[in-house]
Scaffold this motif. Structure first.
Motif, PDB file in Angstrom:
ATOM      1  N   VAL A  90      31.674  54.970  27.523  1.00 21.97           N
ATOM      2  CA  VAL A  90      32.370  53.868  28.207  1.00 21.97           C
ATOM      3  C   VAL A  90      33.894  53.980  28.127  1.00 21.97           C
ATOM      4  O   VAL A  90      34.596  53.144  28.702  1.00 21.97           O
ATOM      5  N   PHE A  91      34.400  55.001  27.436  1.00 19.92           N
ATOM      6  CA  PHE A  91      35.860  55.086  27.284  1.00 19.92           C
ATOM      7  C   PHE A  91      36.594  55.062  28.636  1.00 19.92           C
ATOM      8  O   PHE A  91      37.570  54.312  28.807  1.00 19.92           O
ATOM      9  N   ALA A 105      37.850  44.364  39.407  1.00 18.13           N
ATOM     10  CA  ALA A 105      36.508  44.570  39.956  1.00 18.13           C
ATOM     11  C   ALA A 105      36.151  46.036  39.828  1.00 18.13           C
ATOM     12  O   ALA A 105      37.029  46.903  39.936  1.00 18.13           O
ATOM     13  N   ALA A 106      34.873  46.309  39.560  1.00 15.10           N
ATOM     14  CA  ALA A 106      34.415  47.699  39.433  1.00 15.10           C
ATOM     15  C   ALA A 106      33.211  47.906  40.341  1.00 15.10           C
ATOM     16  O   ALA A 106      32.300  47.068  40.383  1.00 15.10           O
ATOM     17  N   VAL A 143      28.664  48.956  32.686  1.00  9.87           N
ATOM     18  CA  VAL A 143      28.594  47.565  33.166  1.00  9.87           C
ATOM     19  C   VAL A 143      28.785  46.611  31.986  1.00  9.87           C
ATOM     20  O   VAL A 143      29.498  45.603  32.092  1.00  9.87           O
ATOM     21  N   ILE A 144      28.183  46.942  30.855  1.00  5.75           N
ATOM     22  CA  ILE A 144      28.311  46.072  29.673  1.00  5.75           C
ATOM     23  C   ILE A 144      29.778  45.938  29.260  1.00  5.75           C
ATOM     24  O   ILE A 144      30.273  44.835  29.039  1.00  5.75           O
ATOM     25  N   VAL A 145      30.498  47.056  29.203  1.00 12.47           N
ATOM     26  CA  VAL A 145      31.907  46.924  28.775  1.00 12.47           C
ATOM     27  C   VAL A 145      32.777  46.330  29.877  1.00 12.47           C
ATOM     28  O   VAL A 145      33.754  45.636  29.586  1.00 12.47           O
ATOM     29  N   ALA A 146      32.420  46.570  31.130  1.00 13.85           N
ATOM     30  CA  ALA A 146      33.179  45.932  32.220  1.00 13.85           C
ATOM     31  C   ALA A 146      33.058  44.415  32.073  1.00 13.85           C
ATOM     32  O   ALA A 146      34.054  43.686  32.112  1.00 13.85           O
ATOM     33  N   ARG A 147      31.837  43.920  31.871  1.00 12.09           N
ATOM     34  CA  ARG A 147      31.642  42.473  31.699  1.00 12.09           C
ATOM     35  C   ARG A 147      32.344  41.979  30.424  1.00 12.09           C
ATOM     36  O   ARG A 147      32.890  40.883  30.409  1.00 12.09           O
ATOM     37  N   HIS A 148      32.321  42.804  29.389  1.00 11.57           N
ATOM     38  CA  HIS A 148      33.018  42.464  28.140  1.00 11.57           C
ATOM     39  C   HIS A 148      34.497  42.212  28.416  1.00 11.57           C
ATOM     40  O   HIS A 148      35.115  41.334  27.809  1.00 11.57           O
TER      41      HIS A 148
END
Ligand code: HPA
Length: 302
Positions: free
Chosen positions: A105-106, A118-119, A228-233
């Motif tokens: 996720v880096f 937004a991604a 997606v998890i880190v984007a939402r984070h």
């Protein structure tokens, strides 16, 4: 020393490392992208269409992991899609390459530090839903994480986001509606479905596919969910688009191969590029309306 005290400086380093990479990227371009993209297997062509673009190979960016998989170019491209500045990760790394979830996720952390709001994440996936056909585009409605890993495990760095991020709307409903509407306008048949992520690299067995079908998955793949998890984070809104490059194991009774995945991805590239090109200005307009469901403090570098 307690584990928490030992681990904390490591977490801080991740934030600082991402900031350093972002500063390096900003030193190469005047563009300040608000939308980030991740292009999956065989789907990298979109980045070649950008104007005013700079392209930086992953091995030049501080701390970036390098992709080892065929079909993943391994370059960050910052440029303009029409009037909209975007940052594109052309190729990603995966857990199955031996990278940890945090390493995977880096690059998304770096996009967060560039200030994207937004991604758009794309991937190649196997179709479990029998209504899909090979080459179909599917806008992701939700995901099931069966990778046995979560990139947020370990001490939380509040500068990125909260300890327990909400995943109720992991994939923005409004962006999904926009993606489906734009696909329809372009005459592209697009579905909406649930993506199950496994670690790979072996493809699934037919029994595993029957299991995934039973638990509500329409698609299966080996990526996307950690990002997606880190984007939402980080409070970044997400839209996910899969290309169903093959019917999942056991559905057609034929063996699966990475060649088929790449070949189908390449066959639908033009549709994919057209959809992304239509989606970006619409999302860009949408960024100006209404706040994101941000859970994190602003972490822009200026
Ligand atoms: N399974 C897992 N990952 C995939 C597949 C699949 O069938 N196709 C493309 N990526």
């Amino acid at each position: 020393m307690s584990p928490a005290r030992r681990a904390r400086p490591l977490r801080e380093r991740e934030f600082e490392k991402a900031s350093r990479a972002a500063k390096f990227i900003f030193s190469k371009t005047r563009l300040r992208p608000k939308i980030g993209l991740v292009l999956g297997s065989g789907l990298g062509a979109f980045a070649d269409e950008l104007t005013s673009a700079i392209r930086i190979s992953y091995d030049k960016i501080p701390n970036f992991p390098r992709s080892t998989v065929e079909g993943h170019a391994g370059a960050l491209v910052v440029g303009k899609a029409g009037e909209v500045s975007v940052a594109v990760l052309q190729g990603r790394v995966h857990l199955y390459e031996g990278y940890s979830a945090k390493e995977v996720v880096f690059p998304m952390r770096v996009l967060g530090r560039l200030g994207i709001r937004a991604a758009i994440l794309t991937n190649a996936a196997g179709a479990i839903n029998r209504e899909y056909s090979r080459g179909a585009l599917v806008v992701i409605r939700d995901h099931i994480n069966l990778q046995g890993a979560n990139p947020l495990v370990g001490p939380n760095d509040e500068r990125f986001g909260v300890r327990f991020p909400d995943m109720t709307e992991a994939y923005s409903e409004s962006y999904r509606a926009i993606a489906l509407r734009e696909a329809k306008r372009l005459g592209i048949a697009a579905h909406s479905g649930v993506y199950a992520a496994l670690a790979g690299p072996s493809f699934e067995t037919p029994a595993e596919i029957r299991y995934l079908e039973t638990i509500g998955a329409d698609l299966v793949g080996m990526s996307t969910v950690p990002e997606v998890i880190v984007a939402r984070h980080m409070g970044i809104r997400v839209v996910g688009i899969s290309c169903a490059t093959n019917m999942a194991a056991g559905i057609l009774g034929e063996p699966l191969s990475h060649e088929e995945v790449i070949e189908t991805g390449e066959r639908v590239q033009a549709e994919f590029v057209a959809l992304l090109g239509a989606l970006i200005p619409e999302i860009s307009k949408n960024l100006l309306e209404g706040p994101s469901t941000s859970q994190s403090p602003s972490c822009n570098i200026r």
